[in-house]
Design a protein around this motif. Structure first.
Motif, mmCIF file in Angstrom:
data_model
loop_
_atom_site.group_PDB
_atom_site.id
_atom_site.type_symbol
_atom_site.label_atom_id
_atom_site.label_comp_id
_atom_site.label_asym_id
_atom_site.label_seq_id
_atom_site.Cartn_x
_atom_site.Cartn_y
_atom_site.Cartn_z
ATOM 1 N N PRO A 1 -77.912 66.841 -10.450
ATOM 2 C CA PRO A 1 -77.667 65.652 -9.627
ATOM 3 C C PRO A 1 -78.873 65.260 -8.782
ATOM 4 N N VAL A 2 -79.034 63.974 -8.571
ATOM 5 C CA VAL A 2 -80.109 63.484 -7.694
ATOM 6 C C VAL A 2 -79.746 63.814 -6.237
ATOM 7 N N LYS A 3 -80.766 63.817 -5.393
ATOM 8 C CA LYS A 3 -80.536 64.074 -3.957
ATOM 9 C C LYS A 3 -81.153 62.949 -3.150
ATOM 10 N N LEU A 4 -80.525 62.649 -2.022
ATOM 11 C CA LEU A 4 -81.059 61.603 -1.152
ATOM 12 C C LEU A 4 -82.092 62.208 -0.208
ATOM 13 N N VAL A 5 -83.351 61.782 -0.366
ATOM 14 C CA VAL A 5 -84.427 62.271 0.497
ATOM 15 C C VAL A 5 -85.164 61.051 1.034
ATOM 16 N N ASP A 6 -85.242 60.928 2.355
ATOM 17 C CA ASP A 6 -85.902 59.770 2.989
ATOM 18 C C ASP A 6 -85.368 58.446 2.438
ATOM 19 N N HIS A 7 -84.063 58.326 2.342
ATOM 20 C CA HIS A 7 -83.417 57.093 1.869
ATOM 21 C C HIS A 7 -83.754 56.746 0.418
ATOM 22 N N LYS A 8 -84.199 57.729 -0.356
ATOM 23 C CA LYS A 8 -84.467 57.474 -1.778
ATOM 24 C C LYS A 8 -83.808 58.556 -2.600
ATOM 25 N N TRP A 9 -83.355 58.194 -3.813
ATOM 26 C CA TRP A 9 -82.807 59.212 -4.708
ATOM 27 C C TRP A 9 -83.954 59.982 -5.329
ATOM 28 N N LEU A 10 -83.862 61.291 -5.213
ATOM 29 C CA LEU A 10 -84.911 62.135 -5.770
ATOM 30 C C LEU A 10 -84.314 62.951 -6.920
ATOM 31 N N ALA A 11 -84.964 62.897 -8.076
ATOM 32 C CA ALA A 11 -84.501 63.675 -9.228
ATOM 33 C C ALA A 11 -85.557 64.722 -9.566
ATOM 34 N N PRO B 1 -73.309 47.087 -16.454
ATOM 35 C CA PRO B 1 -73.602 46.664 -15.085
ATOM 36 C C PRO B 1 -74.173 47.814 -14.254
ATOM 37 N N THR B 2 -75.100 47.444 -13.372
ATOM 38 C CA THR B 2 -75.739 48.465 -12.549
ATOM 39 C C THR B 2 -75.516 48.156 -11.067
ATOM 40 N N GLY B 3 -75.997 49.038 -10.213
ATOM 41 C CA GLY B 3 -75.848 48.826 -8.770
ATOM 42 C C GLY B 3 -75.268 50.027 -8.042
ATOM 43 N N VAL B 4 -74.673 50.958 -8.790
ATOM 44 C CA VAL B 4 -73.964 52.074 -8.146
ATOM 45 C C VAL B 4 -74.899 52.940 -7.294
ATOM 46 N N ARG B 5 -76.068 53.258 -7.820
ATOM 47 C CA ARG B 5 -76.990 54.104 -7.049
ATOM 48 C C ARG B 5 -77.394 53.426 -5.742
ATOM 49 N N GLU B 6 -77.645 52.122 -5.819
ATOM 50 C CA GLU B 6 -78.092 51.397 -4.621
ATOM 51 C C GLU B 6 -76.950 51.286 -3.613
ATOM 52 N N ILE B 7 -75.743 51.018 -4.110
ATOM 53 C CA ILE B 7 -74.591 50.914 -3.203
ATOM 54 C C ILE B 7 -74.370 52.258 -2.507
ATOM 55 N N GLY C 1 -82.435 57.755 -10.631
ATOM 56 C CA GLY C 1 -82.211 57.242 -9.282
ATOM 57 C C GLY C 1 -81.766 55.787 -9.264
ATOM 58 N N HIS C 2 -81.681 55.168 -10.416
ATOM 59 C CA HIS C 2 -81.320 53.753 -10.458
ATOM 60 C C HIS C 2 -80.164 53.453 -11.437
#
Ligand SMILES: Nc1ncnc2c1ncn2[C@@H]1O[C@H](COP(=O)(O)OP(=O)(O)O)[C@@H](O)[C@H]1O
Ligand SMILES: [Mg+2]
Length: 324
Positions: free
Chosen positions: A60-70, A294-300, A16-17
């Motif tokens: 793939p992760v899923k967006l649940v309650d504004h969080k990535w869930l794996a 570099p990171t940030g893609v999941r958050e973006i 998720g990150h």
């Protein structure tokens, strides 16, 4: 396409990150094959670069309650095989810093990969060219006032002139070793001695940007163009904004000043083969250029409803299609 990712041990990745996972997942979603390997598996035999490649499939992760869930079993590895890296279309070098001697050796092994056959991202030459702290010095016009030195008197002079400054080890990441200095701090001599190993290693000292309180912006650049950004805001009593030290992420715009900074960098990034880069911008000034992983893609993606991984893999598809 066949893509291999050189990453840290997969069991330690955070689906998720971690941007590496986002890229692998996107490749899978677009029907490409993905393999994993680690830096210590890189091997040269008769002048050819090999790696122990593990085929991998991701859920793939899923967006649940504004969080990535794996799911718990978010990755499945197949049986590994030693194969030439040239059997891949793309090799992603995504080992986390610090850049060690072993890391540098790995880049020399990656130099052996025939670029007509296999794209290495970022290029090994670019990874050697761009120390994540020092590379930004080549763009002084968009950087805050910055010095690099191991000389105590020069550091004192700079801090006295600025009033407050930030000290950075040259091979740090994720906020590690970042120190706040100010005139009159009774620990300042000790701080300088510890950070420079008693004058044996240079460090970076940068004027303190008060705008850091409002956040440290991460902008992701693909082939020299900004494709997304997020803000990282220091939390509590912490002055550093890094996510790894509890910085809160928030939505942010890419401003005209940010575009100006990116266009200052873009030709050089391209010519150095630095295709996937994350820059840090504080108060409209470039403070760091991250090239290793570099990171940030999941958050973006989470905050903007984008899918940058797909955009990156599609860019690669187009690039390879043009070449063939
Ligand atoms: N010039 C500066 N002024 C104020 N704060 C800074 C400055 N440079 C860095 N910081 C703070 O320190 C954190 C880490 O700095 P950075 O240079 O990005 O190193 P790294 O992320 O590799 O540890 C940033 O997120 C920011 O909060
Ligand atoms: Mg940073």
């Amino acid at each position: 396409m066949k893509l291999a990712f050189i990453v840290d041990p997969v069991e330690g990745l955070d689906p998720g990150h971690d941007t590496s996972v986002a890229l692998m997942e996107a490749a899978g979603l677009l029907g490409h094959q993905v393999w994993l390997t680690q830096m210590h598996h890189l091997t040269v035999i008769r002048g050819q670069a090999y790696a122990l490649l593990y085929p991998v499939e991701l859920v793939p992760v899923k967006l649940v309650d504004h969080k990535w869930l794996a799911v718990d079993d978010w990755y499945k590895l197949g049986l590994p095989e030693w194969s030439p890296l040239e059997s891949m279309d793309v090799v992603w070098m995504r080992k986390d810093p610090p850049v060690t001697i072993a890391y540098l050796y790995a880049t020399y092994i990656l130099d052996l990969v025939n670029v007509q056959q296999t794209r290495v991202i970022n290029t090994p030459k670019g990874l050697r060219e761009a120390n994540e702290k020092m590379y930004a010095l080549q763009f002084a016009s968009v950087m805050p006032e910055t010095i690099v030195t191991q000389d105590k008197a020069i550091i004192h002079q700079f801090v006295d002139a600025q009033g407050a400054a930030i000290l950075k080890p040259l091979n740090g990441k994720a906020g590690e070793g970042i120190l706040y200095l100010e005139t009159g701090d009774r620990n300042i001599n000790s701080i300088i001695e510890i950070s420079t190993r008693r004058g044996a290693e240079p460090v970076m000292i940068q004027s303190y940007l008060p705008a850091a309180i409002e956040g440290d912006k991460r902008i992701i650049l693909l082939n020299g163009e900004p494709i997304g950004a997020i803000n990282r805001i220091p939390s509590g009593k912490e002055f550093r904004g890094n996510m790894a030290v509890g910085g809160r992420v928030a939505e942010v715009e890419i401003t005209s000043r940010d575009y100006e900074i990116c266009s200052t960098l873009s030709a050089k990034l391209r010519s150095d083969g630095l295709y996937f880069v994350g820059i840090d911008v504080i108060g409209g000034y470039l403070t760091e250029i991250n090239v290793t992983s570099p990171t940030g893609v999941r958050e973006i993606d989470r905050l903007n409803n984008t899918h940058l991984g797909l955009q990156v893999i599609q860019w690669l598809e187009n690039l390879l299609a043009k070449e063939n």
